[in-house]
Design a protein around this motif. Structure first.
Motif, short mmCIF file in Angstrom:
data_model
loop_
_atom_site.label_atom_id
_atom_site.label_comp_id
_atom_site.label_asym_id
_atom_site.label_seq_id
_atom_site.Cartn_x
_atom_site.Cartn_y
_atom_site.Cartn_z
N ASP A 72 0.82 -1.21 0.00
CA ASP A 72 0.00 0.00 0.00
C ASP A 72 0.86 1.26 0.00
N SER A 73 1.93 1.23 -0.75
CA SER A 73 2.86 2.37 -0.76
C SER A 73 2.98 2.92 -2.18
N SER A 74 3.91 3.81 -2.36
CA SER A 74 4.15 4.38 -3.69
C SER A 74 5.14 3.54 -4.50
N TYR A 75 5.36 2.29 -4.08
CA TYR A 75 6.27 1.39 -4.79
C TYR A 75 5.44 0.34 -5.53
N ILE A 76 5.72 0.21 -6.82
CA ILE A 76 4.99 -0.73 -7.67
C ILE A 76 5.86 -1.96 -7.92
N TYR A 77 5.28 -3.11 -7.65
CA TYR A 77 5.98 -4.39 -7.74
C TYR A 77 6.00 -4.87 -9.20
N LYS A 78 7.20 -5.06 -9.75
CA LYS A 78 7.35 -5.60 -11.12
C LYS A 78 7.54 -7.11 -11.02
N ASN A 100 -1.72 6.75 -9.88
CA ASN A 100 -3.01 6.22 -10.35
C ASN A 100 -2.95 5.71 -11.80
N LEU A 101 -1.85 5.93 -12.50
CA LEU A 101 -1.71 5.47 -13.88
C LEU A 101 -1.29 4.01 -13.99
N TYR A 102 -0.85 3.41 -12.87
CA TYR A 102 -0.25 2.08 -12.92
C TYR A 102 -0.90 1.14 -11.91
N PRO A 103 -0.92 -0.16 -12.26
CA PRO A 103 -1.41 -1.14 -11.27
C PRO A 103 -0.38 -1.31 -10.15
#
Length: 191
Positions: A72-78, A100-103
């Motif tokens: 739930d942070s500003s880090y997106i898991y690849k 909000n542009l990315y899953p």
């Protein structure tokens, strides 16, 4: 794509410390180690202005828990990179205005986050893995060996003039130079 390098910026240290505080708060686990790596961690070296962070967990079994702590942070898991490097989890820090542009989890390579939207690259690995040791050794060597820092800088500057399909292609093109410097550091670890 072009790779845009910025001259060394002393603010990168502060940016790392801001990420470090957020990460410590998310993990709440003193056994997890957090290190500033990559070109932004080496004074005098140009870099893409994205902070590279190495997070060390005690074992492979704790990789998933570390990713979950950042859900739930500003880090997106690849997640797409898990198969290529099963000992590493990779996340991208994204500027708040673009989140909000990315899953939250990217499972397909075709989802690209432009470097201008990024704040950090997070690499989570077990502290017992060679990847952990190599990245810290490479960073420390560049910090104390200006001749190798200049050599690496020249390679990066030359490669930044080319067009690349992906940032990974650019990173792969630096591999020969990185391995030469890393091997030198391994032969002379106290020098």
């Amino acid at each position: 794509m072009k790779i845009h390098l910025s001259e060394y910026n002393p603010d990168w240290k502060m940016q790392f410390h801001l990420h470090e505080e957020r990460l410590k708060y998310a993990f709440k686990d003193p056994s997890i180690k957090i290190e500033h790596i990559g070109s932004t961690s080496v004074e005098g070296l140009s870099a893409k202005p994205v902070i590279d962070i190495l997070i060390g967990v005690p074992s492979m079994e704790e990789l998933s828990g570390a990713v979950d702590a950042l859900a739930d942070s500003s880090y997106i898991y690849k997640k797409v990179y898990d198969e290529v490097l099963p000992f590493r989890r990779f996340l991208i820090g994204v500027k708040e205005e673009y989140l909000n542009l990315y899953p939250n989890i990217i499972e397909k390579e075709k989802v690209n986050i432009p470097h201008g939207h990024r704040t950090a690259h997070i690499h989570i690995v077990p502290v017992t893995h060679q990847w952990w040791e190599d990245h810290l050794l490479f960073r420390d060597h560049l910090r104390t060996h200006p001749e190798d820092r200049v050599k690496y800088e020249a390679v990066k500057q030359n490669l930044s003039k080319k067009d690349w399909k992906t940032g990974n292609e650019y990173a792969d093109a630096k591999t020969e130079c990185v391995l030469q410097i890393l091997n030198k550091a391994k032969r002379n670890p106290n020098n």
